[in-house]
Design a protein around this motif. Structure first.
Motif, PDB file in Angstrom:
ATOM      1  N   LEU A 134       0.818  -1.213   0.000  1.00  0.00           N
ATOM      2  CA  LEU A 134       0.000   0.000   0.000  1.00  0.00           C
ATOM      3  C   LEU A 134       0.853   1.264   0.000  1.00  0.00           C
ATOM      4  O   LEU A 134       0.475   2.274  -0.578  1.00  0.00           O
ATOM      5  CB  LEU A 134      -0.921   0.014   1.230  1.00  0.00           C
ATOM      6  N   ASP A 135       2.029   1.190   0.631  1.00  0.00           N
ATOM      7  CA  ASP A 135       2.815   2.393   0.819  1.00  0.00           C
ATOM      8  C   ASP A 135       3.910   2.583  -0.225  1.00  0.00           C
ATOM      9  O   ASP A 135       4.729   3.457  -0.116  1.00  0.00           O
ATOM     10  CB  ASP A 135       3.402   2.408   2.238  1.00  0.00           C
ATOM     11  N   THR A 136       3.932   1.756  -1.251  1.00  0.00           N
ATOM     12  CA  THR A 136       4.947   1.969  -2.296  1.00  0.00           C
ATOM     13  C   THR A 136       4.390   1.582  -3.666  1.00  0.00           C
ATOM     14  O   THR A 136       3.497   0.743  -3.787  1.00  0.00           O
ATOM     15  CB  THR A 136       6.243   1.169  -2.009  1.00  0.00           C
ATOM     16  N   GLU A 137       4.940   2.224  -4.685  1.00  0.00           N
ATOM     17  CA  GLU A 137       4.527   1.944  -6.066  1.00  0.00           C
ATOM     18  C   GLU A 137       5.147   0.641  -6.562  1.00  0.00           C
ATOM     19  O   GLU A 137       4.697   0.046  -7.516  1.00  0.00           O
ATOM     20  CB  GLU A 137       5.019   3.082  -6.986  1.00  0.00           C
ATOM     21  N   ASP A 138       6.216   0.267  -5.870  1.00  0.00           N
ATOM     22  CA  ASP A 138       7.019  -0.851  -6.358  1.00  0.00           C
ATOM     23  C   ASP A 138       6.326  -2.196  -6.122  1.00  0.00           C
ATOM     24  O   ASP A 138       6.252  -2.678  -5.012  1.00  0.00           O
ATOM     25  CB  ASP A 138       8.391  -0.830  -5.644  1.00  0.00           C
ATOM     26  N   ASN A 139       5.778  -2.746  -7.194  1.00  0.00           N
ATOM     27  CA  ASN A 139       5.193  -4.077  -7.051  1.00  0.00           C
ATOM     28  C   ASN A 139       5.889  -5.079  -7.985  1.00  0.00           C
ATOM     29  O   ASN A 139       5.319  -6.053  -8.400  1.00  0.00           O
ATOM     30  CB  ASN A 139       3.679  -4.041  -7.291  1.00  0.00           C
ATOM     31  N   GLU A 140       7.111  -4.727  -8.321  1.00  0.00           N
ATOM     32  CA  GLU A 140       7.874  -5.596  -9.228  1.00  0.00           C
ATOM     33  C   GLU A 140       8.433  -6.832  -8.508  1.00  0.00           C
ATOM     34  O   GLU A 140       8.768  -7.821  -9.137  1.00  0.00           O
ATOM     35  CB  GLU A 140       9.043  -4.816  -9.862  1.00  0.00           C
ATOM     36  N   GLU A 141       8.528  -6.710  -7.203  1.00  0.00           N
ATOM     37  CA  GLU A 141       9.081  -7.823  -6.443  1.00  0.00           C
ATOM     38  C   GLU A 141       8.132  -9.028  -6.499  1.00  0.00           C
ATOM     39  O   GLU A 141       6.920  -8.872  -6.380  1.00  0.00           O
ATOM     40  CB  GLU A 141       9.248  -7.400  -4.993  1.00  0.00           C
ATOM     41  N   ARG A 142       8.699 -10.230  -6.701  1.00  0.00           N
ATOM     42  CA  ARG A 142       7.834 -11.402  -6.866  1.00  0.00           C
ATOM     43  C   ARG A 142       7.969 -12.384  -5.714  1.00  0.00           C
ATOM     44  O   ARG A 142       9.021 -12.536  -5.128  1.00  0.00           O
ATOM     45  CB  ARG A 142       8.222 -12.169  -8.140  1.00  0.00           C
ATOM     46  N   LYS A 143       6.831 -13.063  -5.452  1.00  0.00           N
ATOM     47  CA  LYS A 143       6.881 -14.113  -4.442  1.00  0.00           C
ATOM     48  C   LYS A 143       7.551 -15.358  -5.020  1.00  0.00           C
ATOM     49  O   LYS A 143       8.138 -16.144  -4.335  1.00  0.00           O
ATOM     50  CB  LYS A 143       5.457 -14.440  -3.974  1.00  0.00           C
ATOM     51  N   SER A 144       7.366 -15.525  -6.345  1.00  0.00           N
ATOM     52  CA  SER A 144       8.028 -16.671  -6.990  1.00  0.00           C
ATOM     53  C   SER A 144       8.317 -16.348  -8.445  1.00  0.00           C
ATOM     54  O   SER A 144       7.758 -15.399  -9.003  1.00  0.00           O
ATOM     55  CB  SER A 144       7.135 -17.906  -6.904  1.00  0.00           C
ATOM     56  N   ASP A 145       9.163 -17.162  -9.058  1.00  0.00           N
ATOM     57  CA  ASP A 145       9.557 -16.954 -10.448  1.00  0.00           C
ATOM     58  C   ASP A 145       8.439 -17.495 -11.365  1.00  0.00           C
ATOM     59  O   ASP A 145       8.155 -18.696 -11.338  1.00  0.00           O
ATOM     60  CB  ASP A 145      10.878 -17.708 -10.686  1.00  0.00           C
ATOM     61  N   PRO A 146       7.799 -16.630 -12.178  1.00  0.00           N
ATOM     62  CA  PRO A 146       6.681 -17.080 -13.026  1.00  0.00           C
ATOM     63  C   PRO A 146       7.061 -18.189 -13.998  1.00  0.00           C
ATOM     64  O   PRO A 146       6.222 -19.015 -14.372  1.00  0.00           O
ATOM     65  CB  PRO A 146       6.280 -15.824 -13.801  1.00  0.00           C
ATOM     66  N   SER A 147       8.342 -18.218 -14.407  1.00  0.00           N
ATOM     67  CA  SER A 147       8.736 -19.242 -15.385  1.00  0.00           C
ATOM     68  C   SER A 147       8.724 -20.640 -14.758  1.00  0.00           C
ATOM     69  O   SER A 147       8.669 -21.642 -15.470  1.00  0.00           O
ATOM     70  CB  SER A 147      10.112 -18.921 -15.978  1.00  0.00           C
ATOM     71  N   VAL A 148       8.767 -20.711 -13.415  1.00  0.00           N
ATOM     72  CA  VAL A 148       8.716 -22.015 -12.748  1.00  0.00           C
ATOM     73  C   VAL A 148       7.361 -22.677 -13.029  1.00  0.00           C
ATOM     74  O   VAL A 148       7.285 -23.859 -13.374  1.00  0.00           O
ATOM     75  CB  VAL A 148       8.940 -21.863 -11.217  1.00  0.00           C
ATOM     76  N   ALA A 149       6.275 -21.877 -12.916  1.00  0.00           N
ATOM     77  CA  ALA A 149       4.936 -22.412 -13.156  1.00  0.00           C
ATOM     78  C   ALA A 149       4.803 -22.857 -14.609  1.00  0.00           C
ATOM     79  O   ALA A 149       4.270 -23.930 -14.906  1.00  0.00           O
ATOM     80  CB  ALA A 149       3.889 -21.356 -12.833  1.00  0.00           C
ATOM     81  N   SER A 150       5.301 -22.039 -15.514  1.00  0.00           N
ATOM     82  CA  SER A 150       5.216 -22.353 -16.935  1.00  0.00           C
ATOM     83  C   SER A 150       6.020 -23.609 -17.278  1.00  0.00           C
ATOM     84  O   SER A 150       5.578 -24.463 -18.058  1.00  0.00           O
ATOM     85  CB  SER A 150       5.688 -21.129 -17.716  1.00  0.00           C
ATOM     86  N   ARG A 151       7.210 -23.732 -16.659  1.00  0.00           N
ATOM     87  CA  ARG A 151       8.053 -24.935 -16.883  1.00  0.00           C
ATOM     88  C   ARG A 151       7.380 -26.186 -16.336  1.00  0.00           C
ATOM     89  O   ARG A 151       7.443 -27.252 -16.938  1.00  0.00           O
ATOM     90  CB  ARG A 151       9.427 -24.753 -16.240  1.00  0.00           C
ATOM     91  N   LEU A 152       6.713 -26.008 -15.189  1.00  0.00           N
ATOM     92  CA  LEU A 152       5.996 -27.134 -14.581  1.00  0.00           C
ATOM     93  C   LEU A 152       4.915 -27.649 -15.540  1.00  0.00           C
ATOM     94  O   LEU A 152       4.737 -28.853 -15.718  1.00  0.00           O
ATOM     95  CB  LEU A 152       5.358 -26.685 -13.260  1.00  0.00           C
ATOM     96  N   TYR A 153       4.226 -26.722 -16.182  1.00  0.00           N
ATOM     97  CA  TYR A 153       3.199 -27.106 -17.155  1.00  0.00           C
ATOM     98  C   TYR A 153       3.836 -27.797 -18.355  1.00  0.00           C
ATOM     99  O   TYR A 153       3.369 -28.829 -18.808  1.00  0.00           O
ATOM    100  CB  TYR A 153       2.408 -25.876 -17.599  1.00  0.00           C
ATOM    101  N   LYS A 154       4.918 -27.203 -18.862  1.00  0.00           N
ATOM    102  CA  LYS A 154       5.564 -27.745 -20.060  1.00  0.00           C
ATOM    103  C   LYS A 154       6.126 -29.155 -19.812  1.00  0.00           C
ATOM    104  O   LYS A 154       5.923 -30.051 -20.608  1.00  0.00           O
ATOM    105  CB  LYS A 154       6.709 -26.811 -20.476  1.00  0.00           C
TER     106      LYS A 154
END
Ligand SMILES: C=C(O[C@@H]1C=C(C(=O)O)C=C[C@H]1O)C(=O)O
Length: 120
Positions: free
Chosen positions: A80-100
């Motif tokens: 809420l107190d910052t514009e920065d929402n670039e930080e990730r809880k996890s790497d999105p490519s992990v989910a995509s690799r799991l599917y592949k």
């Protein structure tokens, strides 16, 4: 199918008294049709062939992209107190690799096994 669709194409209606001959012809025709239909089983037994029929590469690509995008959006930290929402809880490519590498291949494997059991 035999009586109402095929036979009228091959014979004229009526009674010529040749029952034994007719019966023999019916039997051999029905056996030929049955053999032809059961050839489909050999196609269904071909695991590799079924796997090819179950594979739509462009759809798999779209599924993987969608998963990656969803993981990107849903994996954002919400602050809420910052514009920065670039930080990730996890790497999105992990989910995509799991599917592949796992989810899609296992989906197809299960589908092929299911078809082999249903048609075998
Ligand atoms: C096995 C299927 O299709 C295959 C598997 C997909 C998947 O698991 O997302 C997508 C496309 C196809 O290559 C299906 O649609 O059930």
């Amino acid at each position: 199918m035999y009586l109402h669709e095929l036979l009228p194409l091959l014979a004229t209606s009526g009674d010529d008294g040749n029952y034994a001959q007719t019966e023999t012809s019916d039997l051999s025709l029905l056996q030929a049709i049955s053999r032809r239909i059961h050839y489909g089983k050999f196609v269904a037994e071909d695991r590799e062939g079924l796997m090819k029929l179950s594979t739509f590469t462009s759809i798999e690509e779209a599924v993987r992209k969608r998963v990656e995008k969803k993981a990107t959006v849903l994996g954002q930290e919400v602050c809420l107190d910052t514009e920065d929402n670039e930080e990730r809880k996890s790497d999105p490519s992990v989910a995509s690799r799991l599917y592949k590498n796992s989810v899609i291949p296992l989906t197809k494997e299960l589908q092929v096994e299911y078809l082999l059991r249903r048609l075998g």
